[in-house]
Motif scaffolding. Sequence first.
Motif, mmCIF file in Angstrom:
data_model
loop_
_atom_site.group_PDB
_atom_site.id
_atom_site.type_symbol
_atom_site.label_atom_id
_atom_site.label_comp_id
_atom_site.label_asym_id
_atom_site.label_seq_id
_atom_site.Cartn_x
_atom_site.Cartn_y
_atom_site.Cartn_z
ATOM 1 N N UNK A 36 0.820 -1.216 0.000
ATOM 2 C CA UNK A 36 0.000 0.000 0.000
ATOM 3 C C UNK A 36 0.851 1.262 0.000
ATOM 4 N N UNK A 37 2.014 1.219 0.656
ATOM 5 C CA UNK A 37 2.884 2.399 0.692
ATOM 6 C C UNK A 37 3.319 2.786 -0.714
ATOM 7 N N UNK A 38 3.678 1.782 -1.528
ATOM 8 C CA UNK A 38 4.088 2.063 -2.894
ATOM 9 C C UNK A 38 2.928 2.671 -3.678
ATOM 10 N N UNK A 39 1.762 2.087 -3.511
ATOM 11 C CA UNK A 39 0.587 2.607 -4.204
ATOM 12 C C UNK A 39 0.304 4.052 -3.784
ATOM 13 N N UNK A 40 0.461 4.347 -2.500
ATOM 14 C CA UNK A 40 0.228 5.702 -1.995
ATOM 15 C C UNK A 40 1.207 6.707 -2.611
ATOM 16 N N UNK A 41 2.471 6.303 -2.756
ATOM 17 C CA UNK A 41 3.474 7.175 -3.392
ATOM 18 C C UNK A 41 3.067 7.451 -4.841
ATOM 19 N N UNK A 42 2.629 6.404 -5.538
ATOM 20 C CA UNK A 42 2.186 6.562 -6.931
ATOM 21 C C UNK A 42 1.005 7.516 -7.028
ATOM 22 N N UNK A 43 0.016 7.297 -6.166
ATOM 23 C CA UNK A 43 -1.199 8.125 -6.193
ATOM 24 C C UNK A 43 -0.855 9.585 -5.906
ATOM 25 N N UNK A 44 0.008 9.814 -4.910
ATOM 26 C CA UNK A 44 0.382 11.185 -4.557
ATOM 27 C C UNK A 44 1.094 11.874 -5.717
ATOM 28 N N UNK A 45 2.057 11.199 -6.327
ATOM 29 C CA UNK A 45 2.792 11.782 -7.446
ATOM 30 C C UNK A 45 1.875 12.033 -8.640
#
Length: 128
Positions: A36-45
Amino acid sequence: AARGAPSFAAADVDPRDLDKLFSLLPESLADTLSCEDFEAICVQNFSDVAGDEAEAMLSLEDAALLVGAVASEMRSEPAVRLAAERSRALSVKFEAALDTSIINIEEFVAFARYVIGVQYLERVASRA
């Protein structure tokens, strides 16, 4: 290739087949890319660039640049370094597989996983 050694190029992995790509990665990196952390970084960017509307879209050309920002924010062992030129080349392959040059947020997450996974495998192979 030597007998028993993988005789394929990482870039031959179908961009839509992330399970196959993940099966070739070290477990720690596959776990990082699917967390989920990776997905969150993607979504934020993605949201920082394309906006956070549900229908926000991004060109694959921009996505290729943005995935570099994602990779620099992620903490993984081994560390991931991306070559911008290679990210652009992989975006062309991703575009052909999806038959579109603009992507939504879910597709960006998949694109980021694909580019980071393939470039990791290529870097390992170049050292072998």
